[in-house]
Design an enzyme around this catalytic site. Sequence first.
Site, short mmCIF file in Angstrom:
data_model
loop_
_atom_site.label_atom_id
_atom_site.label_comp_id
_atom_site.label_asym_id
_atom_site.label_seq_id
_atom_site.Cartn_x
_atom_site.Cartn_y
_atom_site.Cartn_z
N LYS A 347 0.85 -1.18 0.00
CA LYS A 347 0.00 0.00 0.00
C LYS A 347 0.89 1.23 0.00
O LYS A 347 1.81 1.34 0.82
CB LYS A 347 -0.90 0.02 1.24
CG LYS A 347 -1.56 1.36 1.54
CD LYS A 347 -2.21 1.41 2.91
CE LYS A 347 -2.58 2.83 3.30
NZ LYS A 347 -3.23 2.93 4.61
N TRP A 447 -9.43 0.17 0.26
CA TRP A 447 -10.61 0.77 0.93
C TRP A 447 -10.21 1.82 1.98
O TRP A 447 -10.91 2.02 2.96
CB TRP A 447 -11.49 -0.32 1.57
CG TRP A 447 -11.85 -1.41 0.61
CD1 TRP A 447 -12.76 -1.32 -0.42
CD2 TRP A 447 -11.28 -2.72 0.54
NE1 TRP A 447 -12.80 -2.51 -1.11
CE2 TRP A 447 -11.90 -3.38 -0.55
CE3 TRP A 447 -10.33 -3.41 1.28
CZ2 TRP A 447 -11.60 -4.69 -0.90
CZ3 TRP A 447 -10.01 -4.70 0.93
CH2 TRP A 447 -10.63 -5.33 -0.15
N HIS A 448 -9.11 2.48 1.72
CA HIS A 448 -8.66 3.55 2.65
C HIS A 448 -8.84 4.92 2.01
O HIS A 448 -8.06 5.83 2.26
CB HIS A 448 -7.19 3.33 3.03
CG HIS A 448 -6.95 2.08 3.81
ND1 HIS A 448 -5.68 1.62 4.12
CD2 HIS A 448 -7.81 1.17 4.35
CE1 HIS A 448 -5.78 0.48 4.80
NE2 HIS A 448 -7.06 0.20 4.95
N TYR A 449 -9.86 5.06 1.18
CA TYR A 449 -10.10 6.35 0.53
C TYR A 449 -10.50 7.40 1.56
O TYR A 449 -11.07 7.10 2.61
CB TYR A 449 -11.14 6.22 -0.59
CG TYR A 449 -12.41 5.47 -0.22
CD1 TYR A 449 -13.45 6.11 0.42
CD2 TYR A 449 -12.55 4.13 -0.55
CE1 TYR A 449 -14.61 5.43 0.74
CE2 TYR A 449 -13.71 3.44 -0.24
CZ TYR A 449 -14.74 4.10 0.40
OH TYR A 449 -15.88 3.43 0.72
N HIS A 450 -10.19 8.64 1.26
CA HIS A 450 -10.39 9.73 2.21
C HIS A 450 -10.42 11.06 1.44
O HIS A 450 -10.18 11.09 0.24
CB HIS A 450 -9.25 9.75 3.23
CG HIS A 450 -7.89 9.75 2.62
ND1 HIS A 450 -7.28 8.59 2.15
CD2 HIS A 450 -7.01 10.74 2.36
CE1 HIS A 450 -6.10 8.87 1.65
NE2 HIS A 450 -5.91 10.18 1.75
#
Length: 796
Positions: A347, A447-450
């Site tokens: 990541k 799935w770590h969108y921000h």
Amino acid sequence: MALLVLERGGSPYDNSTATDIGNFAKTLSNTSKSWSQLFVSEDGVYNTRARVLGGGSVLNAGFYTRAGDDYVKEADWMSDEVEAAYGWVEKKVAFKPPMLGWQTALKDGLLEVGEFPYNGFTYDHINGTKIGDTIFDDAGQRHTAANLLEYSNPNSIAVYLHATVHKILFTTKGRPRPKAYGVIFQDANGLLHKAELAKNAMNEVILSAGAIGSPQLLMLSGVGPMAHLVAHGIKPVVLDHPMVGQGMGDNPMNAIFIPSPTPVEVSLIQVVGITKFDSYIEGASGVIFSYSWTRNFFDGVLNYFNEMQTSRTTTSTSLSTQSITDFFKSINPLLNATIKAGLILQKVAGPVSRGHLELRNINPNDNPSVRFNYYQEPEDLEKCVEGIATIIKVINSKAFSKFKYPEATIHGLLDIIRSVPTNLRPRHVTSVLNLKQFCIDTVMTIWHYHGGCQVGRVVDKNYKVLGIDGLRVIDGSTFLKSPGTNPQATIMMLGRYMGQKILREREMVSVRSICFDLNLAYYTFKEVAWKVKHLLYMQTSRTTTSTSLSTQSITDFFKSINPLLNATIKAGLILQKVAGPVSRDHLELRNINPNDNPSVRFNYYQEPEDLEKCVEGIATIIKVINSKAFSKFKYPEATIHGLLDIIRSVPTNLRPRHVTSVLNLKQFCIDTVMTIWHYHGGCQVGRVVDKNYKVLGIDGLRVIDGSTFLKSPGTNAQATIMMLGRYMGQKILREREMVSVRSIFFDLNLAYYTFKEVAWKVKHLLYFSRISNLLHCFQFISAAVKMFRYGRTVAN
């Protein structure tokens, strides 16, 4: 009821099997009216949104780890309170994972290839290899953010499930800016309801819909880029807020799938290698790679695109699903195969690459359009390449050899991922030979969108929406970058941290703090009233200029503070004054009445040099306010953005205000400029008067005051103006005395020549007459002549 929680999805307690670790992939991939809502970004990458109480913690891979100390410092959070908030969360949801064969091999492989030091089991985000926590307990059952509700008082909270908020309600009545007062939501039966805040100045709406939902809901409520909202027919536009939906980021993930010759345990993320080049290496193993969930997931993708094509909400992006169809044709013979395998992923930290979110339509149940621009910035791509190179070293390490077929090559393993439709992007056969192309072609989400409601751009450091009262956003949409290796711990911590902070703010409410929040730290009522009276006079007189200035901001200001006019405020003001300045303009008459003011323009900050000085001055003031020495005179909860917003909200001038000026010191300087009454010029030395302050071309007239200055002297001009009066007074007196002396010396000069002539004659007479009394006379005259010579020399 003190608190109403509105959740658009259901409860994680409805299906215990769905929260079992063995069903992780099945739960995540079930996107048909379930806890997981599929969306595909404009980049062609599959993604999901949670629609369940507890949010992403109900769907994710469970890794629990804190943000680094640097992140906490950059966020301007109080470290001791952050520590306490993490601890509060961890009592309910964090567990030490079992370290079995596959995860141990990953850990040892990371250490073998140099990802030192080994930090053991720790919550902390530090370079090296570590074991983190998990939200799955020893029985493999998931614990989520919903478990934190166990701390609450059931008599003071209500949770409505399947309650989809359609919009936030705002009022501007009697206020200088909008205030949130409630929401409209739809229940499971399709009925609309209105929920309003109780009449209390401290009550507010808190938006926690995530990085996709929060900016979407702000836009649907009329808060966002005006042109975009108007294009979708959203009325009214409550606030033109161009940064809503901007700064969207998703940490790109790339992975290598490694079939294993030996059985592997079911494990999600437990071990992480935190590299020095800002890539995080993690892994998972077991049944999460079964065919069944893969088939369900891709069926969901195909259904999603069928719906998109038949609706009017399609975007201009052309994405093809042919790769999915081809994939399932190729694996039909293996439908019943059981795959023993693991996955090691990297990541990218940050990331630097950013995109944006915008509406597709005005249906709150539909996904907005979002683009993350994966690997747009070369810096992110380099991190991926180094990350994949590190994974390859781990796969080839002695420690990991047990879980890799001896005949398996790295090119072959890369080709597995290249052949699987991990996204809808084009594939290049050469990507197995080129890691940059491999990263671009096979990018996935972790799935770590921000982003979308970022701190300093949409909300301040207290998470209050800029330009709006009574509304906060507290979730991952506020992040500038993803915290730590996995963000869920920090998101849950933030909820507790801000909850405690809000409670303290409410406890501290007094007349003083109310006045502080309502931006009263400015003029006294008498001073402002005089200014209003003066402006009204100007509007009714015939001496107005063509300049269009509105006093509406003053009227709005007094509407907002009328109930508190008699409040006593304890406050201070720190100011900066630009030296010089370089910016200049002119004065002209409005009329011929000497009692009326002329028209004058100063062109504040016309010259960039002046504006830069202001920015540096305000930045210095901010440092002083935040200094330890000044802490006694500043509320602990007061943020710099909040303090800037006080001045922005008060009519310090009649200029337009920009809500983003609290984020941009240049705009803040321009919007809130005031006078310090050190104006000067108009009769400047060398232009209107000479260095003796005599008006050029005119006799008998001087100008001696600040109008003669080329720039303002020192920090404050009055001492120099008073000094100049004395200085020039003395100079003028000396000039007058000198004129008198010159006149006398002129007369003495004439006398000198007369006496010299007389002396010659006397001397001539003495020569002939030798009269003694005339000799005495001659001596007297000689002395006089010497005196006259001296006087002549002085005069000359």
